[in-house]
Design a protein around this motif. Structure first.
Motif, short mmCIF file in Angstrom:
data_model
loop_
_atom_site.label_atom_id
_atom_site.label_comp_id
_atom_site.label_asym_id
_atom_site.label_seq_id
_atom_site.Cartn_x
_atom_site.Cartn_y
_atom_site.Cartn_z
N MET A 236 0.72 -1.09 0.12
CA MET A 236 -0.28 -0.09 0.40
C MET A 236 0.71 1.48 0.54
O MET A 236 0.37 2.37 -0.78
N VAL A 237 1.78 0.98 0.64
CA VAL A 237 2.87 2.14 0.61
C VAL A 237 3.16 2.41 -0.90
O VAL A 237 3.73 3.42 -1.23
N LYS A 238 3.86 1.36 -1.43
CA LYS A 238 4.29 1.86 -2.92
C LYS A 238 3.43 1.58 -3.51
O LYS A 238 3.85 3.01 -4.73
N LYS A 239 2.01 1.94 -3.19
CA LYS A 239 1.24 2.38 -4.43
C LYS A 239 0.98 3.98 -3.75
O LYS A 239 1.64 4.76 -5.09
N LEU A 240 1.19 4.01 -2.88
CA LEU A 240 0.73 6.29 -2.20
C LEU A 240 2.24 6.96 -2.60
O LEU A 240 1.98 7.30 -3.50
N ALA A 241 3.86 6.19 -2.50
CA ALA A 241 4.70 6.52 -3.04
C ALA A 241 4.57 6.64 -5.07
O ALA A 241 4.82 7.93 -4.84
N VAL A 242 4.21 5.77 -5.68
CA VAL A 242 3.71 6.02 -6.91
C VAL A 242 3.34 6.89 -6.99
O VAL A 242 3.18 7.87 -8.43
N LEU A 243 1.76 7.19 -6.57
CA LEU A 243 0.83 8.31 -6.79
C LEU A 243 1.74 9.51 -6.53
O LEU A 243 1.44 10.44 -7.07
N ALA A 244 2.05 10.18 -5.29
CA ALA A 244 3.02 10.95 -5.52
C ALA A 244 3.58 11.44 -6.71
O ALA A 244 4.20 12.62 -6.73
N VAL A 245 4.59 10.58 -6.35
CA VAL A 245 5.65 10.64 -7.80
C VAL A 245 4.49 11.12 -8.69
O VAL A 245 5.22 12.05 -10.03
N LEU A 246 3.84 10.43 -9.45
CA LEU A 246 3.13 10.49 -9.85
C LEU A 246 2.71 12.08 -10.73
O LEU A 246 2.61 12.81 -11.52
N LEU A 247 1.70 12.75 -8.99
CA LEU A 247 1.52 13.43 -8.97
C LEU A 247 2.17 14.84 -8.70
O LEU A 247 2.11 16.44 -9.97
N LEU A 248 3.00 14.62 -8.62
CA LEU A 248 4.70 15.73 -8.64
C LEU A 248 5.82 15.94 -9.82
O LEU A 248 5.19 17.19 -10.71
N VAL A 249 5.12 14.46 -10.97
CA VAL A 249 5.88 14.92 -12.12
C VAL A 249 5.00 15.56 -13.32
O VAL A 249 5.19 16.25 -13.86
#
Length: 162
Positions: A1-14
């Motif tokens: 779950m943490v991995k999915k949130l990290a990926v989502l955060a990176v996508l939002l920043l990009v």
């Protein structure tokens, strides 16, 4: 779950690249075309006819500047044989009287035929041809409108929609 949130955060920043939205920038009035002949005055006559259900400008050679009333009279004479052969038609009746032009504001074109039966294309043919003729004489219409009057009614102020 943490991995999915990290990926989502990176996508939002990009995806947020830092470009800010801008409001509409006013650019002034629409461009107009002027003939370089005669110190900016046009020497060709521009009449508006109907082609494929659209009001289209047709340029006819002229030996000099043509008055608005003369341009409208030629418009009401309809397309030339060559123009008809190319598919141009008119949504206006044949001229059966005289056209008069009164200075504004607004400039008023009085025609001898009823206006109620005219389609939008017919109204545009009159208005756009009048605007083109006024421009060749370095006369401009206040508020970019003209009034059309006939024996049956006076239409609200009109602009060229071609």
């Amino acid at each position: 779950m943490v991995k999915k949130l990290a990926v989502l955060a990176v996508l939002l920043l990009v995806s947020a690249c830092g470009i800010q939205p801008t409001p509409v920038v006013p650019a002034g009035p629409a461009p107009t075309l002027r003939s370089p002949a005669a110190g900016g005055r046009g020497t060709d006559l521009v009449l508006y006819f109907v082609l494929a259900d659209r009001v289209i400008p047709v340029v006819r050679p002229s030996s000099g500047v043509v008055g608005v009333d003369s341009a409208l009279t030629m418009l009401l004479d309809g397309p030339s044989p060559g123009e008809r052969e190319n598919g141009y038609t008119t949504a206006l009746p044949r001229l059966t009287g005289t056209i008069s032009l009164s200075p504004g504001p607004p400039t008023t074109i009085t025609v001898p035929f009823p206006l109620r039966p005219l389609t939008g294309a017919g109204v545009n043919q009159l208005v756009c041809t009048a605007f083109a003729a006024l421009a060749t004489q370095d006369q401009w219409v206040i508020d970019r409108t003209v009034a059309l009057a006939g024996p049956d009614e006076r239409l609200p102020y009109q602009t060229c929609q071609a």
